[in-house]
Structures are given as structure tokens and as C-alpha cells.
Design a protein around this motif. Structure first.
Motif, mmCIF file in Angstrom:
data_model
loop_
_atom_site.group_PDB
_atom_site.id
_atom_site.type_symbol
_atom_site.label_atom_id
_atom_site.label_comp_id
_atom_site.label_asym_id
_atom_site.label_seq_id
_atom_site.Cartn_x
_atom_site.Cartn_y
_atom_site.Cartn_z
ATOM 1 N N THR A 52 64.939 75.259 40.468
ATOM 2 C CA THR A 52 65.217 76.674 40.741
ATOM 3 C C THR A 52 64.130 77.313 41.606
ATOM 4 O O THR A 52 64.441 78.077 42.535
ATOM 5 N N VAL A 53 62.872 76.976 41.324
ATOM 6 C CA VAL A 53 61.778 77.597 42.082
ATOM 7 C C VAL A 53 61.775 77.067 43.523
ATOM 8 O O VAL A 53 61.591 77.836 44.476
ATOM 9 N N VAL A 54 62.009 75.742 43.668
ATOM 10 C CA VAL A 54 62.026 75.169 45.026
ATOM 11 C C VAL A 54 63.163 75.809 45.830
ATOM 12 O O VAL A 54 62.963 76.271 46.958
ATOM 13 N N MET A 55 64.338 75.847 45.208
ATOM 14 C CA MET A 55 65.505 76.406 45.907
ATOM 15 C C MET A 55 65.307 77.891 46.214
ATOM 16 O O MET A 55 65.544 78.344 47.348
ATOM 17 N N GLY A 56 64.833 78.634 45.231
ATOM 18 C CA GLY A 56 64.652 80.085 45.393
ATOM 19 C C GLY A 56 63.620 80.406 46.462
ATOM 20 O O GLY A 56 63.853 81.264 47.325
ATOM 21 N N SER A 57 62.492 79.700 46.422
ATOM 22 C CA SER A 57 61.432 80.003 47.381
ATOM 23 C C SER A 57 61.816 79.550 48.789
ATOM 24 O O SER A 57 61.532 80.245 49.772
ATOM 25 N N LEU A 58 62.488 78.396 48.876
ATOM 26 C CA LEU A 58 62.893 77.908 50.200
ATOM 27 C C LEU A 58 63.950 78.831 50.814
ATOM 28 O O LEU A 58 63.873 79.177 52.003
ATOM 29 N N ALA A 59 64.893 79.253 49.998
ATOM 30 C CA ALA A 59 65.934 80.163 50.493
ATOM 31 C C ALA A 59 65.304 81.480 50.948
ATOM 32 O O ALA A 59 65.638 82.009 52.023
ATOM 33 N N SER A 60 64.359 81.986 50.146
ATOM 34 C CA SER A 60 63.677 83.249 50.510
ATOM 35 C C SER A 60 62.926 83.077 51.821
ATOM 36 O O SER A 60 62.954 83.958 52.694
ATOM 37 N N SER A 61 62.227 81.923 51.961
ATOM 38 C CA SER A 61 61.450 81.662 53.178
ATOM 39 C C SER A 61 62.368 81.622 54.393
ATOM 40 O O SER A 61 62.047 82.185 55.444
ATOM 41 N N ILE A 62 63.512 80.944 54.217
ATOM 42 C CA ILE A 62 64.442 80.817 55.360
ATOM 43 C C ILE A 62 64.998 82.195 55.744
ATOM 44 O O ILE A 62 65.113 82.522 56.932
ATOM 45 N N ILE A 63 65.312 82.995 54.715
ATOM 46 C CA ILE A 63 65.827 84.348 54.997
ATOM 47 C C ILE A 63 64.753 85.174 55.729
ATOM 48 O O ILE A 63 65.036 85.921 56.666
ATOM 49 N N LEU A 64 63.500 85.000 55.303
ATOM 50 C CA LEU A 64 62.398 85.785 55.889
ATOM 51 C C LEU A 64 61.948 85.264 57.256
ATOM 52 O O LEU A 64 61.202 85.936 57.970
ATOM 53 N N LEU A 65 62.379 84.048 57.580
ATOM 54 C CA LEU A 65 61.878 83.349 58.780
ATOM 55 C C LEU A 65 61.954 84.200 60.062
ATOM 56 O O LEU A 65 60.921 84.485 60.689
ATOM 57 N N ILE A 66 63.150 84.618 60.400
ATOM 58 C CA ILE A 66 63.335 85.330 61.675
ATOM 59 C C ILE A 66 62.715 86.737 61.627
ATOM 60 O O ILE A 66 61.954 87.098 62.535
ATOM 61 N N PRO A 67 62.986 87.511 60.561
ATOM 62 C CA PRO A 67 62.340 88.841 60.529
ATOM 63 C C PRO A 67 60.823 88.770 60.605
ATOM 64 O O PRO A 67 60.197 89.537 61.351
ATOM 65 N N VAL A 68 60.253 87.828 59.864
ATOM 66 C CA VAL A 68 58.778 87.727 59.854
ATOM 67 C C VAL A 68 58.284 87.284 61.224
ATOM 68 O O VAL A 68 57.268 87.789 61.725
ATOM 69 N N PHE A 69 59.035 86.348 61.841
ATOM 70 C CA PHE A 69 58.632 85.880 63.177
ATOM 71 C C PHE A 69 58.587 87.067 64.145
ATOM 72 O O PHE A 69 57.606 87.262 64.861
ATOM 73 N N ILE A 70 59.657 87.839 64.117
ATOM 74 C CA ILE A 70 59.747 88.989 65.042
ATOM 75 C C ILE A 70 58.644 89.999 64.730
ATOM 76 O O ILE A 70 57.942 90.490 65.617
ATOM 77 N N LEU A 71 58.479 90.237 63.436
ATOM 78 C CA LEU A 71 57.494 91.213 62.989
ATOM 79 C C LEU A 71 56.072 90.818 63.404
ATOM 80 O O LEU A 71 55.312 91.623 63.952
ATOM 81 N N VAL A 72 55.739 89.567 63.166
ATOM 82 C CA VAL A 72 54.374 89.097 63.482
ATOM 83 C C VAL A 72 54.168 89.111 64.992
ATOM 84 O O VAL A 72 53.122 89.542 65.483
ATOM 85 N N LYS A 73 55.209 88.657 65.715
ATOM 86 C CA LYS A 73 55.077 88.610 67.177
ATOM 87 C C LYS A 73 54.843 90.016 67.742
ATOM 88 O O LYS A 73 53.923 90.224 68.544
ATOM 89 N N ARG A 74 55.656 90.950 67.266
ATOM 90 C CA ARG A 74 55.496 92.342 67.725
ATOM 91 C C ARG A 74 54.138 92.887 67.311
ATOM 92 O O ARG A 74 53.486 93.605 68.061
ATOM 93 N N GLY A 75 53.765 92.546 66.108
ATOM 94 C CA GLY A 75 52.472 93.001 65.591
ATOM 95 C C GLY A 75 51.325 92.541 66.458
ATOM 96 O O GLY A 75 50.410 93.315 66.791
#
Lengths: 174, 607
Positions: free
Chosen positions: A113-136
């Protein structure tokens, strides 16, 4: 000293020649490793991508350390997300059963559950965080970095012997 | 794309594979040797081990497993062995062996070096001790039968010395009984003296006489006299009741004294038994002979096979316990959700092992062992063993099934071995029976089923052209001569063994055709002498005890007679007063009739 080192490293990365895309790429890969349990098969893939792709490794390590600290606190949330994905989404059960039968996929411990939950969260956050960090990074470099260098306190700090020694030490270490 | 990174990665991988290629064989060889040595308690050595990731495949040239009890000997030795495994399960730490080719299997081979290890052998895992209980029970069975002294001389029984050392218990017990009888007699004497009815009889007699019949003139005087006599009669009745109660108590008490006399017979029987055991007279019951002759051999063989079953059960328990996966705590570590999978594999699964070797010098063996696994329920198949062998003169077939699919373990074996050379087969250590078989050939047909802790087995052994060997220490004497005649005339042997029941209450019965022959011969001659020796002892015991027993019986009879005479006296006294009262009552009733007649006459006169 520890937070100061972090800030120093971050500043150094931001001031390095790496492009905002490389920094953001390094950050998201480090984030995946940091948020998910480290000794998982998918992290080996992430490391390989990190080595092969021209992303900022220092930023990845920085992101790994920062995200690991958050991950410990977020584990219960990841467990709930993972449990929801693995158990409550009954229509996915056939897919999971199929994946569970594939030896390599089963080795990834996706059924945890933790592997699946954290990996899914990471994948969901991938693009927003990428854009956010790049803009930052871009905005930091175009506005904050220039302005900050004009600050009296920065100038004062930079003019101190400690900063000069630290700069020399950092230069020597690098 | 980072070219330098990619190059570094490739170099690291190349170094990793190179080191793995060089060190893997040594690592695995050492690992297997250490694990085997720990499990066996003596050295396990592998020569020429190699592991290849392609396949993946494992092979070795020679494997030696030292016999922990004889460290200069190998319990097992194999020649070239090779097997391949499934690759993907291996990455998850699961060993799935598809085909294991085991060749050159031999037992009890000599070692070049001592296979002893300094480390103490690990304490035996006692998770399943039903097999151990059964083994102990079987050992006990043979011990109890071999404990009989068969070499005791017949007809030379010295009954006096046996009785002297025996210290008979019955005379002492009779003496104490006699004392108790005397005490009881005194008690009754005192009691009867206290309960003498004479005084009461006198009082009642006086009361009865005090009622004057002549004074009855009218109805009123009649009624008062009748009332008085009824009261006297009830006094007699209560006196009689009290006497009857005393009599009952007396009878009860003396009945228990007679019971004590009956106990004397039991004490004598007990003394007789003890005397017989001291005399150590041989007991030639049918089962004993078969057990004495073949018991040790059979039990050792059966226990060897039971040992293998115990090992299988222990290892199964040990390995499968790891499969009872409990869900991890939900927080921090997460929880593993299991999905069914057609490709699911147990931690260990030996799918098929082809066996090729020798049972002894000239008999080649071949067979297979299938589905040895840590999780039989997952694969849904029992472990099956099939070994066959044949030479010019012999045939061997062993089928076994170890079924651990349910909560109750089940094992079954069927063995058929024909043409066994019996030369030198050891028999009983008794100097009365042959020590071994000099010549002969035999066939064994055996089945054994174990369900949990319940055993059900049967062994049929048939042998022909038998020549028995008595060795150098031949016993002389009549008994020995009978036994030798029977054995010399026996050319065929049929032994039937039954093993049945729960581990703690195992029935182990051995029968053979020798039993009947020996029993007949003993009955014809030896049994008469044994009977005479028994009678001799019996007579000695009876002589010593009979006098005391008779004394005790006499005392009881005399005392009883005395007390009964006294009670009889009391009875007579009571009867006498009862008679007197009854007569008096009759007189009163007669007087009433007379008074009635007079009144009637007066009334007639009036009218």
C-alpha cells in the motif's frame, strides 16, 4: 549548520550553469526516490534515468533528502491512497492480478500500500512539480537572484571573512 | 543524454558481472556446504560446483554427506548432478528447480578424511514428536521381549532358595488379620454383654403377670387389661427389633471377616507370581519368540524409515512456517495485498528429481522424487517418491507419498524387495537361538500409512533355503536341543509384522511360522518341566501359608460360633417372654368372651 548547508547547496545549484529544465528534472527524479521506499525496483529505473539523462544530479540528491523527511510523515496518507487503489478500486483487480503474475512487476512490490500510494502520488505530482520548479528557477534567476545580490545584507555577508572562507571551502570541495 | 553517465554505468555493470562470474561459484559452494553441515551435524562437501546465470543452471561433480554417527563414512554420496531453475522467481528469492538430475547416488561409502565437525549438533526440533513417540514405543516393545531369560535351566528350580529370598508377604498379612479377628471378637463379646436382654425380659414378664385376668368383670376392666397387655407386647416387639438389628450388624461384620479370608487367596497369588518371576522360568508364548528373533531387525529398519518421515515433517513445518504471512502493520510499513497468480511460486519447489545410483555394490537404482516444496497447498500436489532397481537376482521398488496438503500430515509407503541375500543377517543375541542366518534368500512386501499420529503398517517377509548359524557359543541342555531341532528343520521362513494404533499406544505384533513349530516342541517337552517347576514353587508357598490360613479360618469359625451361641440364647429368652405375653393376651381375650356370654344370658332372662 545543517539547514545552512542545505540553503548553501540550493543556492549553489541555482547559481550553477544547469538549465532550469535540468534542475527541475533532477528535482522530480529525486522526489520520486524520496517519497517512495528507497529499496524498490522502480527506484533502480529512476537511478538509471538519472544517470542516462542530462539532469542535475545534485538537485536530485537534494530533492531525495528533502522528500525523504516528508515521506516519513506522509506514509499514513500514502498507505490510505495505496489501499484505495489496490483494494477499493475493484475494477482494477484484474489488472493487478495480471501484473502480479509478471515476475518483474511483482518484484516492484506494487502490491504494498505504501509503495503504491507513494508512487502514485509521485507520478501525479511529477508534471506540476516539474513546471513549478522550472518556473521557480527561472523567476529566481531573473528577479530574485539579481535583486538579492543588491541587498545590503548579502553584500555584507559576502564581504565577511567567513563567507570568503566558506566560498573557498566550497570551491575546494567541489 | 549524458554519454559519460551511460559509459560509467556500462563499466560498473561490466565489473559487477566479472566479479560475480569469478566469485559466485565459490560463494554458493561455501553457502551450500555450511547449510548442509549445520543441518546434518557433520561435514557436507561439494566438489566441482558451478553456477551459471544462463538457465540458470547449477551442477557439481560430487557431493558427500558425512554420517554423523560414523564420521569416516558418508551417509550419502552423489556423482555428477545438475539442475536448472526458473529465472524470474530466483530474483524474488524463490528457488524453483525444474529438473534435477542426480546420478551416482550411493550409500555408506568410505571417506578419505574425517567428516566430524567441532560444533555441537543443533538440538532436535521437536515440533512433531508423534514419530519419536512411536520409535520409543517400538524400542520398548523389543526390550520387553528380549528381557526374558531364555537360558534359565529347567527342572533345576530350587524352590527353597527362591522362597527364602522372596520373603513371602502372605504370612505377615495373615498374622495381622488374625489379630484383627481377635480384636473384633472381643468387641462383640463386650457388645453382647451390654445388650443382654435378661433384665428386659424379667421386667416384661413381671408387667404381664401383673395384669390379673380374674379381675376382668365388665367391659371397662377388660379394656384397661387389653390396653396394658398391648403395651407389654409392644415392649416385647421393640426388644425383638433391637435384637434383630444387633444380629444384622453381627452378620455384616462377620461377612467382611470372611472377605478378609478371601483376600488371603489373592495375597497367595501375588506371592506366587513374585516367586515365578524370581525363578525366571521361560515364557514361550508365540509372540515372544518372533519378537526375540526378528524384533530388533524389524524395529531398526522401521525406525530408520520413520526417522526419514520425522525429518520430512520437521523440515516441512520449519519451512512452511515462513509462509504464514501476517499482514504488516498498516502504518509506516504499509500492507501487502495479495493477488492470485497463475505464476505464483513457493519459496522452494523441486519439481522433479531424477535419481540414479546404487543400493549396494551390484544393484543399480533409478527413480524420481517430485514436488518437494515449502508450500504444498500452493502447488496442490503431494511429494511423490518412486525408486526401482533390478539386478540379475534382485528387484526393488519403493513408492512413497508425503501429503501435506491438509492440516493433518499423511505419509504412505509401499516397498517390494525380492531376492534379498540373507547371508550374515543378525538375529537374536540369546545363546538359545541362532545368532544369524548363514544362507538364504528372502522377499519383503511392506506397506506403511501414517495419518497424523496414527500408524497402520504391515510387513510380510518370506525366505527360502534358510540355514541358521549358532556361532561358537552354543548352549547345551534340553531346551537348547529342542530349539536347535526346530531351527534345523526349518527351511522356509514367513514373518508377518503388524504395526497399528496411535503413537503413544502402538500395537507391534510379530508372527512367524517358527512360532508354531517352537510352541509345539515346547509344549511336547519343555512345558511339562516348566509346569513341574511351577508346581514345586506353588507347593512350597502353600505349605508355608496353608497352616496359617487354616488357623485364621479356624479362629473366625470358633469366634463366630461362640458369639452366635450367645445370640441364640438371647433369641430364646426373647421368644420365651414373647410366648408368655401372647398367652396372657389370649387369656384376656377368653375372659372377654366369658363376660360377653354372661351379659347375653342376663339379657335373655330379662326378656
Amino acid at each position: 549548520m545543517f539547514p545552512l548547508q542545505f540553503i548553501g547547496k540550493l543556492v549553489k545549484i541555482l547559481h550553477s550553469g544547469a538549465t532550469p529544465g535540468q534542475i527541475a528534472g533532477g528535482f522530480i527524479l529525486g522526489m520520486i526516490m524520496g517519497l517512495t521506499p528507497l529499496w524498490s525496483l522502480h527506484n533502480l529505473v529512476v537511478v538509471l534515468i538519472l544517470i542516462i539523462l542530462n539532469v542535475n544530479i545534485a538537485m536530485a540528491i537534494f530533492a531525495l533528502l528533502i522528500c525523504s523527511m516528508f515521506a516519513y510523515l506522509l506514509d499514513p496518507l500514502f498507505h490510505n491512497i495505496g489501499y484505495f487503489l489496490l483494494v477499493d478500486l475493484t475494477f482494477m483487480r484484474d489488472l493487478y492480478t495480471f501484473l502480479y503474475g509478471i515476475p518483474v512487476v511483482a518484484m516492484s512490490r506494487f502490491n504494498n500500500t505504501v509503495v503504491m500510494g507513494s508512487l502514485a502520488s509521485s507520478i501525479i505530482l511529477l508534471i506540476p512539480v516539474f513546471i513549478l520548479v522550472k518556473r521557480g528557477v527561472i523567476s529566481y534567476r531573473t528577479s530574485v537572484m539579481t535583486k538579492m545580490e543588491q541587498w545590503k545584507i548579502v553584500k555584507a555577508v559576502k564581504s565577511t571573512k567567513i563567507y570568503r572562507w566558506y566560498s573557498k571551502y566550497a570551491e575546494w570541495r567541489s | 543524454m549524458r554519454k559519460s553517465g551511460l559509459a560509467t554505468l556500462l563499466i560498473i555493470l561490466a565489473i559487477f558481472f566479472a566479479i560475480s562470474y569469478i566469485l559466485t561459484d565459490a560463494f554458493f559452494e561455501s553457502l551450500i556446504e555450511d547449510m548442509g553441515t549445520d543441518a546434518v551435524g557433520a561435514k557436507v562437501e561439494i566438489d566441482g560446483f558451478s553456477f551459471s546465470i544462463f538457465g540458470p543452471e547449477v551442477h557439481w561433480d560430487r557431493l558427500q554427506v558425512t554420517d554423523p554417527n560414523k564420521t569416516m563414512q558418508n551417509m550419502l554420496e552423489t556423482g555428477l548432478c545438475e539442475f536448472n531453475m526458473e529465472f524470474w522467481p530466483l530474483l524474488r528469492g524463490k528457488f524453483v528447480i525444474e529438473n534435477f538430475q542426480l546420478s551416482g547416488l550411493q550409500q555408506n561409502t568410505q571417506r578419505e578424511t574425517d567428516g566430524k565437525i567441532d560444533k555441537p549438533k543443533k538440538a532436535k526440533d521437536s515440533k512433531d514428536n508423534a514419530i519419536d513417540r512411536a520409535k520409543t514405543q517400538l524400542k520398548k516393545e523389543t526390550k520387553s521381549s528380549s528381557g526374558i531369560n531364555l537360558s534359565a535351566g529347567l527342572g533345576n528350580v530350587n524352590a527353597d532358595s527362591i522362597i527364602a529370598i522372596l520373603d513371602l508377604r502372605t504370612p505377615t498379612l495373615i498374622d495381622s488379620t488374625k489379630k484383627a479377628i481377635e480384636e473384633n471378637f472381643e468387641k462383640w463379646q463386650d457388645k453382647l454383654a451390654e445388650t443382654d436382654p435378661q433384665a428386659d425380659v424379667n421386667r416384661i414378664s413381671k408387667q404381664a403377670q401383673s395384669i390379673d385376668v380374674k379381675k376382668i368383670k365388665d367391659l371397662k376392666s377388660f379394656q384397661s387389661s387389653l390396653k396394658a397387655i398391648n403395651e407389654v407386647q409392644s415392649s416385647v416387639d421393640s426388644l425383638n427389633d433391637a435384637y434383630k438389628e444387633t444380629r444384622k450388624e453381627f452378620n455384616r461384620d462377620y461377612k467382611s471377616s470372611s472377605g478378609t479370608l478371601a483376600e488371603i487367596d489373592d495375597w497367595i497369588k501375588e506371592d506366587y507370581k513374585r516367586a515365578l518371576s524370581k525363578a525366571k522360568l521361560p515364557d514361550f508364548s508365540t509372540q515372544n519368540i518372533a519378537k526375540i528373533l526378528f524384533g530388533d531387525n524389524i524395529v531398526n529398519q522401521v525406525n530408520e524409515y520413520l526417522g526419514y518421515v520425522a525429518t520430512a515433517r520437521t523440515h516441512f513445518n520449519k519451512l512452511s512456517s515462513g509462509n504464514d504471512k501476517e499482514p504488516s502493520p498498516p502504518r509506516f510499513k504499509g500492507q501487502d495485498i495479495y493477488f492470485s497468480s497463475a505464476n505464483a511460486r513457493p519459496d522452494f519447489w523441486l519439481q522433479n528429481m531424477a535419481i540414479d545410483g546404487k543400493l549396494n555394490e551390484e544393484m543399480p537404482l533409478g527413480g524420481s522424487l517430485t514436488n518437494v516444496t515449502t508450500d504444498p497447498k500452493m502447488i496442490g500436489k503431494p511429494v511423490k517418491l518412486n525408486i526401482t532397481g533390478a539386478s540379475k537376482t534382485r528387484n526393488y521398488a519403493l513408492d512413497g507419498e508425503l501429503n501435506y496438503l491438509d492440516s493433518i500430515p499423511k505419509e504412505s509407503f509401499a516397498l517390494n524387495y525380492t531376492g534379498i541375500a540373507l547371508n550374515g543377517m543378525a538375529l537374536s543375541k540369546s545363546d538359545l537361538f541362532p545368532n544369524s542366518i548363514k544362507e538364504g534368500k528372502g522377499n519383503v512386501d511392506a506397506t506403511l500409512k501414517i495419518t497424523g499420529n496414527t500408524f497402520n503398517g504391515k510387513i510380510e517377509f518370506k525366505a527360502g533355503n534358510i540355514v541358521f548359524d549358532y556361532g561358537e557359543n552354543q548352549k547345551s541342555g534340553k531346551l537348547a536341543s529342542i530349539v536347535r531341532d526346530v531351527f534345523n528343520n526349518t527351511k522356509t521362513l514367513r514373518v508377518s509384522v503388524t504395526l497399528k494404533g496411535k503413537a503413544s499406544n502402538l500395537v507391534f505384533a510379530v508372527k512367524s511360522n517358527l512360532d508354531d513349530a517352537l510352541s509345539k516342541a515346547f509344549k511336547a517337552t519343555a512345558s511339562k518341566e516348566i509346569e513341574a517347576a511351577k508346581q514345586k514353587i506353588r507347593k512350597k508357598i502353600d505349605d508355608q501359608i496353608a497352616k496359617k490360613k487354616a488357623e485364621a479360618e479356624k479362629i473366625i469359625a470358633e469366634n463366630r460360633a461362640k458369639l452366635e451361641a450367645q445370640l441364640e440364647k438371647y433369641q430364646k429368652k426373647i421368644d420365651a417372654v414373647k410366648e408368655e405375653v401372647n398367652k396372657h393376651k389370649k387369656k384376656i381375650e377368653d375372659e372377654k368372651n366369658k363376660v360377653g356370654d354372661k351379659i347375653k344370658d342376663k339379657l335373655k332372662d330379662l326378656f
